[in-house]
Design a protein around this motif. Structure first.
Motif, PDB file in Angstrom:
ATOM      1  N   PRO A 168       0.818  -1.221   0.000  1.00  0.00           N
ATOM      2  CA  PRO A 168       0.000   0.000   0.000  1.00  0.00           C
ATOM      3  C   PRO A 168       0.849   1.267   0.000  1.00  0.00           C
ATOM      4  CG  PRO A 168      -0.602  -1.490   1.794  1.00  0.00           C
ATOM      5  CD  PRO A 168       0.709  -1.961   1.256  1.00  0.00           C
ATOM      6  N   MET A 169       0.293   2.314  -0.568  1.00  0.00           N
ATOM      7  CA  MET A 169       0.813   3.664  -0.362  1.00  0.00           C
ATOM      8  C   MET A 169      -0.226   4.381   0.487  1.00  0.00           C
ATOM      9  SD  MET A 169       1.532   6.824  -3.014  1.00  0.00           S
ATOM     10  CE  MET A 169       3.075   6.306  -3.727  1.00  0.00           C
ATOM     11  N   SER A 170      -0.115   4.188   1.785  1.00  0.00           N
ATOM     12  CA  SER A 170      -1.139   4.748   2.669  1.00  0.00           C
ATOM     13  C   SER A 170      -0.579   5.084   4.036  1.00  0.00           C
ATOM     14  CB  SER A 170      -2.305   3.760   2.796  1.00  0.00           C
ATOM     15  OG  SER A 170      -1.848   2.490   3.179  1.00  0.00           O
ATOM     16  N   GLY A 171       0.630   5.592   4.054  1.00  0.00           N
ATOM     17  CA  GLY A 171       1.170   6.090   5.313  1.00  0.00           C
ATOM     18  C   GLY A 171       2.391   5.374   5.815  1.00  0.00           C
ATOM     19  N   HIS A 172       2.472   4.061   5.594  1.00  0.00           N
ATOM     20  CA  HIS A 172       3.639   3.310   6.030  1.00  0.00           C
ATOM     21  C   HIS A 172       4.492   2.908   4.838  1.00  0.00           C
ATOM     22  CE1 HIS A 172       1.194   2.606   9.720  1.00  0.00           C
ATOM     23  NE2 HIS A 172       2.383   2.741  10.285  1.00  0.00           N
ATOM     24  N   TYR A 173       5.738   2.591   5.118  1.00  0.00           N
ATOM     25  CA  TYR A 173       6.620   2.088   4.083  1.00  0.00           C
ATOM     26  C   TYR A 173       6.243   0.653   3.726  1.00  0.00           C
ATOM     27  CZ  TYR A 173       9.619   6.135   4.960  1.00  0.00           C
ATOM     28  OH  TYR A 173      10.103   7.405   5.085  1.00  0.00           O
ATOM     29  N   ALA A 174       6.723   0.208   2.577  1.00  0.00           N
ATOM     30  CA  ALA A 174       6.439  -1.162   2.138  1.00  0.00           C
ATOM     31  C   ALA A 174       6.996  -2.187   3.112  1.00  0.00           C
ATOM     32  CB  ALA A 174       7.008  -1.395   0.739  1.00  0.00           C
ATOM     33  N   THR A 175       7.952  -1.793   3.947  1.00  0.00           N
ATOM     34  CA  THR A 175       8.549  -2.732   4.907  1.00  0.00           C
ATOM     35  C   THR A 175       7.548  -3.225   5.939  1.00  0.00           C
ATOM     36  OG1 THR A 175       9.343  -0.811   6.161  1.00  0.00           O
ATOM     37  CG2 THR A 175      10.906  -1.890   4.676  1.00  0.00           C
ATOM     38  N   ASP A 222      -1.851   7.539 -12.158  1.00  0.00           N
ATOM     39  CA  ASP A 222      -0.408   7.277 -12.260  1.00  0.00           C
ATOM     40  C   ASP A 222      -0.047   5.989 -11.520  1.00  0.00           C
ATOM     41  OD1 ASP A 222       0.315   9.764 -13.666  1.00  0.00           O
ATOM     42  OD2 ASP A 222      -0.290  10.730 -11.788  1.00  0.00           O
ATOM     43  N   TYR A 223      -0.646   5.785 -10.359  1.00  0.00           N
ATOM     44  CA  TYR A 223      -0.420   4.561  -9.584  1.00  0.00           C
ATOM     45  C   TYR A 223      -0.801   3.340 -10.419  1.00  0.00           C
ATOM     46  CZ  TYR A 223      -0.558   1.597  -5.317  1.00  0.00           C
ATOM     47  OH  TYR A 223      -0.340   0.636  -4.366  1.00  0.00           O
ATOM     48  N   THR A 224      -1.953   3.395 -11.067  1.00  0.00           N
ATOM     49  CA  THR A 224      -2.417   2.283 -11.900  1.00  0.00           C
ATOM     50  C   THR A 224      -1.461   2.023 -13.053  1.00  0.00           C
ATOM     51  OG1 THR A 224      -4.711   2.875 -11.337  1.00  0.00           O
ATOM     52  CG2 THR A 224      -4.385   1.408 -13.214  1.00  0.00           C
ATOM     53  N   THR A 257      -5.152  -2.281  -8.409  1.00  0.00           N
ATOM     54  CA  THR A 257      -4.525  -3.452  -9.015  1.00  0.00           C
ATOM     55  C   THR A 257      -5.522  -4.190  -9.893  1.00  0.00           C
ATOM     56  OG1 THR A 257      -3.149  -3.655  -7.033  1.00  0.00           O
ATOM     57  CG2 THR A 257      -3.181  -5.528  -8.536  1.00  0.00           C
ATOM     58  N   LEU A 258      -6.772  -4.271  -9.446  1.00  0.00           N
ATOM     59  CA  LEU A 258      -7.829  -4.871 -10.266  1.00  0.00           C
ATOM     60  C   LEU A 258      -8.009  -4.073 -11.553  1.00  0.00           C
ATOM     61  CD1 LEU A 258     -10.099  -7.018 -10.425  1.00  0.00           C
ATOM     62  CD2 LEU A 258     -11.601  -5.348  -9.296  1.00  0.00           C
ATOM     63  N   ALA A 259      -7.995  -2.745 -11.438  1.00  0.00           N
ATOM     64  CA  ALA A 259      -8.138  -1.894 -12.621  1.00  0.00           C
ATOM     65  C   ALA A 259      -6.939  -2.038 -13.555  1.00  0.00           C
ATOM     66  CB  ALA A 259      -8.307  -0.437 -12.191  1.00  0.00           C
ATOM     67  N   ALA A 260      -5.731  -2.141 -12.984  1.00  0.00           N
ATOM     68  CA  ALA A 260      -4.532  -2.295 -13.809  1.00  0.00           C
ATOM     69  C   ALA A 260      -4.569  -3.610 -14.575  1.00  0.00           C
ATOM     70  CB  ALA A 260      -3.280  -2.224 -12.930  1.00  0.00           C
ATOM     71  N   THR A 261      -5.042  -4.669 -13.939  1.00  0.00           N
ATOM     72  CA  THR A 261      -5.152  -5.968 -14.604  1.00  0.00           C
ATOM     73  C   THR A 261      -6.155  -5.897 -15.737  1.00  0.00           C
ATOM     74  OG1 THR A 261      -4.635  -7.060 -12.510  1.00  0.00           O
ATOM     75  CG2 THR A 261      -5.594  -8.425 -14.234  1.00  0.00           C
ATOM     76  N   ALA A 262      -7.277  -5.211 -15.510  1.00  0.00           N
ATOM     77  CA  ALA A 262      -8.277  -5.057 -16.560  1.00  0.00           C
ATOM     78  C   ALA A 262      -7.742  -4.226 -17.718  1.00  0.00           C
ATOM     79  CB  ALA A 262      -9.537  -4.413 -15.985  1.00  0.00           C
ATOM     80  N   LEU A 263      -6.935  -3.213 -17.414  1.00  0.00           N
ATOM     81  CA  LEU A 263      -6.348  -2.395 -18.472  1.00  0.00           C
ATOM     82  C   LEU A 263      -5.414  -3.226 -19.350  1.00  0.00           C
ATOM     83  CD1 LEU A 263      -6.067   0.440 -19.676  1.00  0.00           C
ATOM     84  CD2 LEU A 263      -4.204   0.871 -18.059  1.00  0.00           C
ATOM     85  N   LEU A 264      -4.635  -4.090 -18.730  1.00  0.00           N
ATOM     86  CA  LEU A 264      -3.784  -4.989 -19.508  1.00  0.00           C
ATOM     87  C   LEU A 264      -4.621  -5.969 -20.320  1.00  0.00           C
ATOM     88  CD1 LEU A 264      -0.895  -5.858 -16.999  1.00  0.00           C
ATOM     89  CD2 LEU A 264      -0.738  -4.468 -19.074  1.00  0.00           C
ATOM     90  N   ALA A 265      -5.725  -6.442 -19.747  1.00  0.00           N
ATOM     91  CA  ALA A 265      -6.596  -7.371 -20.473  1.00  0.00           C
ATOM     92  C   ALA A 265      -7.141  -6.739 -21.738  1.00  0.00           C
ATOM     93  CB  ALA A 265      -7.744  -7.822 -19.571  1.00  0.00           C
ATOM     94  N   GLU A 266      -7.381  -5.433 -21.691  1.00  0.00           N
ATOM     95  CA  GLU A 266      -7.917  -4.729 -22.855  1.00  0.00           C
ATOM     96  C   GLU A 266      -6.835  -4.374 -23.873  1.00  0.00           C
ATOM     97  OE1 GLU A 266     -11.556  -2.461 -20.475  1.00  0.00           O
ATOM     98  OE2 GLU A 266      -9.895  -1.313 -21.312  1.00  0.00           O
TER      99      GLU A 266
END
Length: 437
Positions: free
Chosen positions: A112-119, A156-158, A184-193
């Motif tokens: 997530p990009m929601s306040g904490h680092y990926a760690t 941009d995230y997508t 991530t669901l939207a990004a997968t759909a964009l690749l599908a298209e």
């Protein structure tokens, strides 16, 4: 609020509290005070030690510190994170396991990009490494990104996610944790298209707000109560001059930390008082349960203001993904265009950030996907943190996710090696507010 002065005031307050802690620790530890063994001096030093550590951790990016991974050759293999695809707002990081042959399973963990680092997903990565090659999205602290790098919003995230998936190829298995699930669901759909051959093999969505209206939580109620104007005025500040991103508009990490600690104030207050008493009694250690958890939990990062505001406006208020009308660069994505990617949702019965019902709503949007490629799982007693990094993840959810990956790759389910527990463990249970928006 949208001024450098507000941003610098918070940093000044943090600095001051760290200084007060260091002063109390030093004064309470003077050798001469040992001649008057009053418990107040020991308590002063303990309060100072905990306070100093607490406020210092807020501006430190934690290291990954993944322990060596046991291999099939009965040797421990050193794990080294390497940046494989650098980007201004976030890198694609690969965890190289030295001396180990490439694994059949390849997993992209979307942090997530929601306040904490990926760690904060360290234990998730560590639990997957014995059985897979793992990559992770390592988002940057917005205060360190120059204004010249431009904006970064949900679109941009997508697009970042589509680039990462395209780079890794169609045999990658994507796991999205919480906030990035709808994107991530939207990004997968964009690749599908646009590039069907670049789609991932499987997609696992864990505790994400696909449809925030499916189940009410304190987070969704807040999104309804506050207008976008109020949110921008009260939550957005401009980075101060001491950082590379001076002038960039952000949702500050320190403001986020104050917000989501207040949601569980009593739990956190009790945890810190118990730690002060443990230090005073000499029973605390540098890497005890409290320090392991809070060293990670308190390390917060600034979020680009346009990303924060567009997430609230388009994902929570506008319900663009939930209603299948999310657009990227003027193109409306149809989630129903996903026809080949197996999709699994995971929810926690005690999750009060993304309550049960919000994530499984993704399956209803996948109108073009056969039911045989859809799966869902509810862990009844798990909170938000537990479904991706806690006890419930280690014991129940992780094996199911790996079985799901294998089943859709046409592989028999192999015998797995055990994984060491690494990373923070929530004090007082697993239902800790880790990723509020």
């Amino acid at each position: 609020m949208r001024f450098m002065a507000a941003y610098d005031f918070m940093e000044t307050a943090r600095n001051t509290n760290a200084w007060l802690g260091a002063t109390a620790r030093t004064m309470g530890s003077y050798p001469a005070l040992a001649l008057a063994p009053h418990p107040a001096f020991r308590l002063m030093a303990a309060w100072g030690e905990v306070t100093e550590r607490t406020f210092q951790r807020m501006v430190v990016k934690p290291d990954w510190n993944i322990l060596p991974i046991p291999g099939a050759d009965d040797q421990d293999h050193v794990v080294t994170p390497r940046i494989e695809m650098p980007r201004p707002f976030g890198d694609l990081v690969r965890f190289e396991v030295q001396g180990r042959a490439p694994m059949e399973r390849r997993i992209l963990l979307v942090a997530p990009m929601s306040g904490h680092y990926a760690t904060l997903c360290r234990s998730t990565v560590a639990s997957l490494l014995p059985d897979a090659d793992v990559w992770v999205t390592d988002w940057h602290n917005a205060r360190d990104i120059p204004v010249s790098c431009g904006k970064f919003d949900v679109e941009d995230y997508t697009l970042y996610l589509t680039d990462f998936m395209r780079h890794l190829g169609p045999d990658v298995n994507v796991i999205a944790v919480c906030q990035p699930a709808p994107l991530t669901l939207a990004a997968t759909a964009l690749l599908a298209e646009q590039e069907p051959k670049a789609q991932p093999s499987t997609l696992t969505l864990i505790g994400g707000p696909i449809d925030p209206d499916a189940a009410r939580t304190e987070v969704t109620d807040f999104g309804r109560r506050v207008t976008m104007g109020q949110l921008e005025q009260s939550m957005v500040q401009r980075v101060g001059f001491q950082h590379a991103g001076a002038g960039r508009m952000v949702y500050p990490g320190l403001l986020q930390l104050a917000s989501f600690m207040s949601m569980n104030a009593e739990t956190h207050g009790t945890a810190f008082w118990n730690q002060i008493m443990a230090v005073a009694n000499g029973s605390a250690s540098d890497h005890d349960k409290h320090n392991r958890f809070y060293d990670e939990y308190l390390a917060v990062m600034d979020m680009p203001a346009e990303f924060y505001l567009s997430t609230v406006e388009r994902i929570f208020k506008g319900l663009e993904v939930a209603q299948n009308r999310f657009t990227v660069a003027g193109h409306m994505i149809d989630i129903g265009s996903i026809t080949d990617v197996a999709v699994k949702t995971v929810e926690g019965g005690r999750d009060d950030i993304s309550a049960p019902g919000q994530c499984v709503a993704a399956l209803d949007l996948l109108t073009g996907l056969p039911d045989a490629k859809k799966a869902s799982y509810l862990e009844p007693e798990a909170g938000h943190y537990g479904i991706f990094a806690g006890r419930s993840w280690r014991k129940n959810i992780r094996p199911l996710v790996l079985d799901f990956i294998d089943a859709n790759a046409g592989r028999p389910v192999p015998k797995r090696r055990g994984s060491k527990r690494q990373g923070p463990e929530a004090p007082g249970g697993e239902n800790v507010h880790a990723f509020p928006v």
